[in-house]
Design a protein around this motif. Sequence first.
Motif, mmCIF file in Angstrom:
data_model
loop_
_atom_site.group_PDB
_atom_site.id
_atom_site.type_symbol
_atom_site.label_atom_id
_atom_site.label_comp_id
_atom_site.label_asym_id
_atom_site.label_seq_id
_atom_site.Cartn_x
_atom_site.Cartn_y
_atom_site.Cartn_z
ATOM 1 N N ALA A 113 76.941 51.391 53.785
ATOM 2 C CA ALA A 113 76.505 50.195 53.852
ATOM 3 C C ALA A 113 77.106 49.201 54.996
ATOM 4 C CB ALA A 113 76.423 49.361 52.688
ATOM 5 N N PHE A 114 78.332 49.555 55.013
ATOM 6 C CA PHE A 114 79.260 48.566 56.000
ATOM 7 C C PHE A 114 78.621 48.257 57.464
ATOM 8 C CE2 PHE A 114 82.874 48.075 58.962
ATOM 9 C CZ PHE A 114 83.624 47.059 58.358
ATOM 10 N N GLY A 115 78.276 49.179 58.181
ATOM 11 C CA GLY A 115 77.244 49.094 59.486
ATOM 12 C C GLY A 115 76.269 48.064 59.303
ATOM 13 N N GLU A 160 75.676 45.861 57.057
ATOM 14 C CA GLU A 160 75.982 44.890 56.614
ATOM 15 C C GLU A 160 76.474 43.950 57.702
ATOM 16 O OE1 GLU A 160 77.386 45.722 51.944
ATOM 17 O OE2 GLU A 160 78.980 45.682 53.619
#
Lengths: 294, 278, 277
Positions: free
Chosen positions: B108-110, B112
């Motif tokens: 999910a980091f990207g 987000e």
Amino acid sequence: MPIVIEVKNLTHIYGAGMPFETVALDDISFSIETGEFVALIGHTGSGKSTLIQHLNGLLPPSSGKIFVEDRDITEKGVRMWDIRRKIGLVFQYPEYQLFEETVAKDVMFGPKNLGLSEEEAEERARAAVELVGLPWDEIRERSPFALSGGQRRRVAIAGVIAMEPAVLILDEPTAGLDPKAHSDILHMVETIRAERGITIILVSHNMEDVARLADKVLVMDSGRLAMCGTPAEVFSRAEELSELGLSLPAPAEFMNRLAAAAAERGMEPPQCGALTADQAEEAVLAWLRETGRL
Amino acid sequence: MEPIIKIEDLVFDYQSDEDGGTVTAVDHVSLDVERGSFTAVIGRNGSGKSTLAKNVNALLLPSGGAVYVNGYSTADEDKLWEIRRTAGMVFQNPDNQLVSSIVEDDVAFGPENLGVEPAEIRLRVDEALRAVNMYQYRKKAPHLLSGGQKQRVAIAGVAAMRPECIILDEPTAMLDPLGRKEVMDIIRKLHAEGITILLITHFMEEAAQADRVVIMDRGRLALSGTPEEVFSHREEIRDMSLDVPFAVELADRLRKKGAALPEGIICEEGLVNCLCRL
Amino acid sequence: MLRDITLGQYYPGESWIHRLDPRVKILGTFVYLISLFLVKDFWGFLFSVICLGVCIKVSRVPLKFMLRGLKPIFFIILFTFVINMFMTRGTTLWELGFLKITREGLYNAFFMAARLILLIIGSSLLTLTTKPISLTDGVEKLLSPLRRFGVPAHELAMMMTIALRFIPTLLEETDKIMKAQMARGADFESGNLFHRAKSLIPLLVPLFISAFRIATDLAMAMEARCYRGGDQRTRMHGMRLGGRDAAAGTLLTLYLAAIVFQAYAWPLIAPVVRQAV
């Protein structure tokens, strides 16, 4: 040939008595003769690392015995020094263990831990650095961190060779290297063996190297010793190997495919069992001649 | 159609750590990567192939020449995030590129960072994890996964940003044969789904799976073409201290001994077929 | 082995407490810790023990797990107890030479030890029932109003996230380097203090280099994935306070009110009440 390492019923259990208890090594027995080139294969997690760490006393066995030159190293009161000066262990990516200001000091770390004098340690370091193919006078005063990746790895290997072990264990010494550096390192291993008569244990995923270099192949699978024999014997058991998630050397794989394709077309199949490119070339040429197509 | 990546006469210099002199890592390279293609860049360590990849992702900026992604110059700071979203990047070390201690949070980091709506992120994360066959591991901690699995999570992390192109910088160099196969299978699958692939590698067997091979040597572009074309330059490839795939090598040896094999054999299957038909 | 160390232990579960919003749990823990310093007498302590007991029961974390957290600080508790027991002036109960135990000392010793124990158990209930990652999210959310005053809420949370991610990696790295140096004859165990400190250099230098390498690689990977700080960033796990959290908040307020009332208001009004009765 005298036996240099003998392993008898070696078992290692991680976290014994805990809920996550795992049997990492399960009743392993084998022996290695002086001067042999042994390859240790098996996929990641099969127990190869655990096994080699036992051989130089970094891990104590849960049960079983390990004899190094007829001495039981699992016995109480054995000095670890005595084991480690006999069995040299080079870990994966050994360049990450360098720490000294100069190449000379780093390579001398091992010999000095063995209690050698400054002069003796330096003499051994010089010999070791030259043996791994680096110019001693040029690099002795340089920082190991200023060298290229391949050179750093050689320096780290020299650091173990300088302890003058009777057995040298290398855990994937070519990991992450490009094809040229890969073959350079293997040439270096052959040189070390030829010049010092050291017994070599090579952990490798590269079946072509194993087929070309090894006298004996040990195959590990989920903590057990699944096979033990010459490369020709081991690689003739293609189906069993593939069940263990292991492949054949490319030449052997190719010859099997060629034989299967020939059989499918109702042709006389070629001779299988080639382990190297040279042997495969011979076998194909022989087959083409026999069937009158060359 | 306009190529997705356009490298025009790229030069990249850097200061050497040791003597402070200037080293030219990439030396006047021009290269177009077509939309939907699968290009492999091979070369020795230090041939400049990784530097080239980092220039495409705007992690490094050209010393000379220019790099365009989707028509935007990487030197254009306003388009930086657009460029990195369009051309996602996967690195060599599987351990050092995962941010979170839970697989799905890492993926999910990207999205987000791109400011995607939470519900949409959830959808993308699940989709990306399924695409790399890691959905059942979504709640696991990365350090408990194998190298190949970690690398697949890293690919999912890039895929969740919905890039048009994925650049992989030696993604299999630190993996065992099983991990290498897992990762290559995923790369081929993403390519089949229409994503442009730029694969940096030093494994010839991997390069042979691409539809275009580029060989770099000492910062320069040495050879470029289909695998068949490139691998027919066997001597030159060997002079650059690179291997050719086993089938190419064997076919070459057999030809020298008089076997009438056609040119353009790059895989074992092709060689088997040709030998049976002789 | 070093790998067996677990930091920020989490006990997986689906209990009512596990499912509370991390912000409520963090605030709740704070309120509880403060309350321990507000209570003054036996009845107050009994009340806070009972409340904590109920929470533990509801969380379904075995008590054994809670008590494990006390082991490392056992000596601190013992020390506090002994110091308080001997060092407080008051009515002498027992005397031997210069050692004197007073009634007040014993009283203080019990309360200080009880306070410490409850403090540890109270905060371990937070970490045991909250995933480390939700904990960092909670901290970020709670601190975000303070951003106006220059508190780098997002950066702090990101640092915690990365630390949690890389602790196992660095422990593994330490284990590997240690073994590699031991294979070269290094000895990390014997010798005097000075010798031992010196023997750590072959471990620490490569470990620092590794840590820097990881940091460089990670920074580049984060940049490549469009990381540019906390602004414009969204989160996959949106935190929304639900009915459960409202209920917990109410209970917490009631608890704090009861403690304050018992410790401060009751002593004032007690004589009045007694008289009236």
